[in-house]
Design a protein around this motif. Structure first.
Motif, PDB file in Angstrom:
ATOM      1  N   ARG A 250     -24.888 -51.457  49.694  1.00 31.29           N
ATOM      2  CA  ARG A 250     -23.896 -52.352  50.308  1.00 31.29           C
ATOM      3  C   ARG A 250     -24.501 -53.488  51.128  1.00 31.29           C
ATOM      4  NH1 ARG A 250     -18.644 -49.788  50.339  1.00 31.29           N
ATOM      5  NH2 ARG A 250     -18.902 -47.691  49.549  1.00 31.29           N
ATOM      6  N   ARG A 251     -25.667 -53.311  51.645  1.00 32.70           N
ATOM      7  CA  ARG A 251     -26.268 -54.362  52.480  1.00 32.70           C
ATOM      8  C   ARG A 251     -26.776 -55.543  51.668  1.00 32.70           C
ATOM      9  NH1 ARG A 251     -29.400 -51.436  57.412  1.00 32.70           N
ATOM     10  NH2 ARG A 251     -27.625 -50.206  58.119  1.00 32.70           N
ATOM     11  N   ALA A 252     -26.969 -55.361  50.383  1.00 30.27           N
ATOM     12  CA  ALA A 252     -27.424 -56.470  49.541  1.00 30.27           C
ATOM     13  C   ALA A 252     -26.402 -57.604  49.554  1.00 30.27           C
ATOM     14  CB  ALA A 252     -27.670 -55.986  48.119  1.00 30.27           C
ATOM     15  N   TRP A 253     -25.117 -57.260  49.615  1.00 28.07           N
ATOM     16  CA  TRP A 253     -24.082 -58.292  49.637  1.00 28.07           C
ATOM     17  C   TRP A 253     -24.096 -59.078  50.931  1.00 28.07           C
ATOM     18  CZ3 TRP A 253     -22.400 -59.861  45.300  1.00 28.07           C
ATOM     19  CH2 TRP A 253     -22.374 -59.005  44.222  1.00 28.07           C
ATOM     20  N   LEU A 254     -24.610 -58.478  51.998  1.00 28.93           N
ATOM     21  CA  LEU A 254     -24.752 -59.231  53.251  1.00 28.93           C
ATOM     22  C   LEU A 254     -25.787 -60.345  53.090  1.00 28.93           C
ATOM     23  CD1 LEU A 254     -24.693 -56.378  55.917  1.00 28.93           C
ATOM     24  CD2 LEU A 254     -22.939 -58.101  55.503  1.00 28.93           C
ATOM     25  N   LEU A 255     -26.887 -60.044  52.405  1.00 22.06           N
ATOM     26  CA  LEU A 255     -27.891 -61.083  52.172  1.00 22.06           C
ATOM     27  C   LEU A 255     -27.378 -62.160  51.222  1.00 22.06           C
ATOM     28  CD1 LEU A 255     -31.149 -58.952  51.916  1.00 22.06           C
ATOM     29  CD2 LEU A 255     -30.441 -60.450  53.771  1.00 22.06           C
ATOM     30  N   VAL A 256     -26.612 -61.753  50.214  1.00 23.29           N
ATOM     31  CA  VAL A 256     -26.002 -62.736  49.312  1.00 23.29           C
ATOM     32  C   VAL A 256     -25.034 -63.616  50.084  1.00 23.29           C
ATOM     33  CG1 VAL A 256     -24.471 -63.022  47.327  1.00 23.29           C
ATOM     34  CG2 VAL A 256     -26.303 -61.347  47.229  1.00 23.29           C
TER      35      VAL A 256
END
Length: 163
Positions: free
Chosen positions: A63-69
């Motif tokens: 889920r944290r990957a979408w924060l970087l995106v």
């Protein structure tokens, strides 16, 4: 969306169309490169830095990957806002290029804002390329790294032809 944004360049331009062409293209391109960026970081962490991978891997997976995106897209939105504030493209009538017809062009008012907006995407693509190329030369295990490297190389070739 990136392929569909190219349809904005077809047809008779207007002031509003000139203003949104570059912004829509840059945001869609950033959406592509930010997802490539996340996958490139994940592959690089796993293959090149296996000791650090467990501590940093949760930032680029799940889920944290979408924060970087979202952070990459938000940064691009900031550059697009600067582009709109400093001077977006506007419609210009060219009477001199063709002797019997009037040519309608979108004229770029602020080249600095244009370079800032597209330069951020270029830097993101360059980081993706470096990460996946590093995996390419050492492991040659990941087909996705080859795919990202090939896609970024095509992007760079297209940019060279554009310039």
């Amino acid at each position: 969306l990136l392929c569909l944004s190219c349809c904005l360049y077809i047809g008779k331009p207007s002031n509003n169309l000139c203003m949104i062409q570059q912004i829509v293209y840059a945001l869609c391109l950033n959406g592509c490169f930010s997802t490539f960026f996340i996958k490139s970081l994940e592959i690089t962490l796993v293959t090149e830095f296996p000791r650090c991978a467990p501590t940093f891997l949760h930032w680029v997976t799940q889920r944290r990957a979408w924060l970087l995106v979202a952070l990459c897209l938000l940064t691009e939105c900031l550059f697009c806002f600067c582009y709109l504030h400093l001077g977006p493209d506007y419609l210009v009538s060219d009477y001199k290029s063709l002797p019997t017809e009037v040519l309608l062009l979108c004229y770029t008012q602020s080249w600095f804002a244009f370079a800032l907006m597209h330069g951020y995407n270029g830097c993101l693509a360059f980081v993706c390329f470096l990460c996946t190329f590093m995996v390419q030369t050492s492991g040659k295990k990941y087909n996705i790294a080859r795919g990202i490297t090939f896609a970024i190389l095509i992007y760079f070739i297209i940019c060279i032809f554009f310039v």
